[in-house]
Design a protein around this motif. Structure first.
Motif, PDB file in Angstrom:
ATOM      1  N   TYR A 103       0.875  -1.160   0.000  1.00 35.60           N
ATOM      2  CA  TYR A 103       0.000   0.000   0.000  1.00 35.60           C
ATOM      3  C   TYR A 103       0.922   1.222   0.000  1.00 35.60           C
ATOM      4  CZ  TYR A 103      -3.858  -2.939   1.693  1.00 35.60           C
ATOM      5  OH  TYR A 103      -4.804  -3.901   1.833  1.00 35.60           O
ATOM      6  N   MET A 104       0.617   2.192  -0.843  1.00 39.96           N
ATOM      7  CA  MET A 104       1.378   3.428  -0.859  1.00 39.96           C
ATOM      8  C   MET A 104       0.414   4.594  -0.724  1.00 39.96           C
ATOM      9  SD  MET A 104       4.517   2.413  -1.232  1.00 39.96           S
ATOM     10  CE  MET A 104       5.282   4.024  -1.467  1.00 39.96           C
ATOM     11  N   GLY A 105       0.784   5.572   0.070  1.00 36.89           N
ATOM     12  CA  GLY A 105      -0.133   6.673   0.278  1.00 36.89           C
ATOM     13  C   GLY A 105       0.558   7.998   0.534  1.00 36.89           C
ATOM     14  N   TRP A 106      -0.232   9.036   0.395  1.00 38.02           N
ATOM     15  CA  TRP A 106       0.198  10.394   0.751  1.00 38.02           C
ATOM     16  C   TRP A 106      -0.714  10.909   1.856  1.00 38.02           C
ATOM     17  CZ3 TRP A 106       4.554  12.661  -0.840  1.00 38.02           C
ATOM     18  CH2 TRP A 106       5.171  12.190  -2.002  1.00 38.02           C
ATOM     19  N   PHE A 107      -0.089  11.459   2.883  1.00 35.57           N
ATOM     20  CA  PHE A 107      -0.794  12.076   3.986  1.00 35.57           C
ATOM     21  C   PHE A 107      -0.347  13.526   4.071  1.00 35.57           C
ATOM     22  CE2 PHE A 107      -2.753   8.662   6.578  1.00 35.57           C
ATOM     23  CZ  PHE A 107      -2.358   7.580   5.810  1.00 35.57           C
ATOM     24  N   ALA A 159       2.961   0.498   3.442  1.00 36.11           N
ATOM     25  CA  ALA A 159       2.651  -0.618   4.318  1.00 36.11           C
ATOM     26  C   ALA A 159       2.514  -1.880   3.479  1.00 36.11           C
ATOM     27  CB  ALA A 159       1.360  -0.369   5.090  1.00 36.11           C
ATOM     28  N   PRO A 160       2.922  -3.014   4.002  1.00 34.53           N
ATOM     29  CA  PRO A 160       2.849  -4.258   3.237  1.00 34.53           C
ATOM     30  C   PRO A 160       1.436  -4.562   2.772  1.00 34.53           C
ATOM     31  CG  PRO A 160       4.166  -4.563   5.198  1.00 34.53           C
ATOM     32  CD  PRO A 160       3.524  -3.224   5.318  1.00 34.53           C
ATOM     33  N   TRP A 219      -2.429   1.560   7.681  1.00 35.78           N
ATOM     34  CA  TRP A 219      -1.766   2.690   8.326  1.00 35.78           C
ATOM     35  C   TRP A 219      -1.748   2.601   9.843  1.00 35.78           C
ATOM     36  CZ3 TRP A 219       0.365   3.454   4.177  1.00 35.78           C
ATOM     37  CH2 TRP A 219      -0.300   3.674   2.966  1.00 35.78           C
ATOM     38  N   THR A 220      -2.105   1.458  10.401  1.00 35.38           N
ATOM     39  CA  THR A 220      -2.068   1.301  11.855  1.00 35.38           C
ATOM     40  C   THR A 220      -1.085   0.206  12.228  1.00 35.38           C
ATOM     41  OG1 THR A 220      -3.907  -0.288  11.818  1.00 35.38           O
ATOM     42  CG2 THR A 220      -4.467   2.035  12.067  1.00 35.38           C
ATOM     43  N   GLY A 221      -0.605   0.292  13.444  1.00 32.52           N
ATOM     44  CA  GLY A 221       0.270  -0.749  13.962  1.00 32.52           C
ATOM     45  C   GLY A 221       1.672  -0.679  13.400  1.00 32.52           C
ATOM     46  N   THR A 222       2.351  -1.794  13.531  1.00 30.85           N
ATOM     47  CA  THR A 222       3.734  -1.865  13.076  1.00 30.85           C
ATOM     48  C   THR A 222       3.780  -2.085  11.567  1.00 30.85           C
ATOM     49  OG1 THR A 222       3.787  -4.229  13.527  1.00 30.85           O
ATOM     50  CG2 THR A 222       4.497  -2.744  15.297  1.00 30.85           C
ATOM     51  N   ASP A 223       4.963  -2.091  11.035  1.00 31.62           N
ATOM     52  CA  ASP A 223       5.181  -2.313   9.606  1.00 31.62           C
ATOM     53  C   ASP A 223       4.545  -1.244   8.737  1.00 31.62           C
ATOM     54  OD1 ASP A 223       4.783  -5.800  10.245  1.00 31.62           O
ATOM     55  OD2 ASP A 223       6.662  -4.721   9.910  1.00 31.62           O
ATOM     56  N   THR A 224       4.354  -0.054   9.280  1.00 29.01           N
ATOM     57  CA  THR A 224       3.959   1.108   8.485  1.00 29.01           C
ATOM     58  C   THR A 224       5.127   2.076   8.496  1.00 29.01           C
ATOM     59  OG1 THR A 224       1.616   0.868   9.024  1.00 29.01           O
ATOM     60  CG2 THR A 224       2.337   3.005   8.214  1.00 29.01           C
ATOM     61  N   TYR A 225       5.508   2.534   7.310  1.00 30.89           N
ATOM     62  CA  TYR A 225       6.707   3.343   7.175  1.00 30.89           C
ATOM     63  C   TYR A 225       6.347   4.742   6.669  1.00 30.89           C
ATOM     64  CZ  TYR A 225       8.550  -1.353   7.490  1.00 30.89           C
ATOM     65  OH  TYR A 225       8.820  -2.627   7.918  1.00 30.89           O
TER      66      TYR A 225
END
Length: 123
Positions: free
Chosen positions: A33-37, A98-99, A106-112
């Motif tokens: 998953y790729m995103g812009w915030f 995120a994987p 976008w929650t928890g671990t493994d979000t960069y």
């Protein structure tokens, strides 16, 4: 090691355009998953746009029709093209990854997260 590096922010006048870039390393953007915030001072981050591993996209209502998220697999880079910029688009913009197996990306671990790039739109 996962790393996200944003670029392309700057100062523009209302009605102008910017293309934000996010160069990824340590993983393949095609399976994440790729995103812009974006975030204003003292406010929480809001999701501007997201592109899933299957290529489906979603946008914040206030940017629909003005923003396009895309990715270049060969360059392992995520983009956000923003047109018809408004002063209310003035924020810090962050890239996120995120994987693809995560249920809530976008929650928890493994979000960069990247370090952010600033967008300033003047009226």
């Amino acid at each position: 090691q996962v790393q996200l590096v944003e670029s392309g922010g700057g100062s523009v006048q209302a009605g102008g355009s910017l293309r934000l870039s996010c160069t990824a390393s340590g993983f393949n953007v095609d399976v994440y998953y790729m995103g812009w915030f974006r975030q204003a001072p003292g406010k929480g981050r809001e999701e501007v746009a997201r592109i899933d591993s299957d290529g489906s996209t979603s946008y914040l209502d206030s940017v629909k029709g003005r923003a396009t998220i895309s990715k270049d697999s060969a360059k392992n880079t995520l983009y956000l093209q923003m047109n018809s910029l408004k002063p209310e688009d003035t924020r810090m913009y962050y890239c996120a990854a995120a994987p693809g197996w995560k249920i809530s990306p976008w929650t928890g671990t493994d979000t960069y997260w990247g370090q952010g790039t600033r967008v300033t739109v003047s009226s």
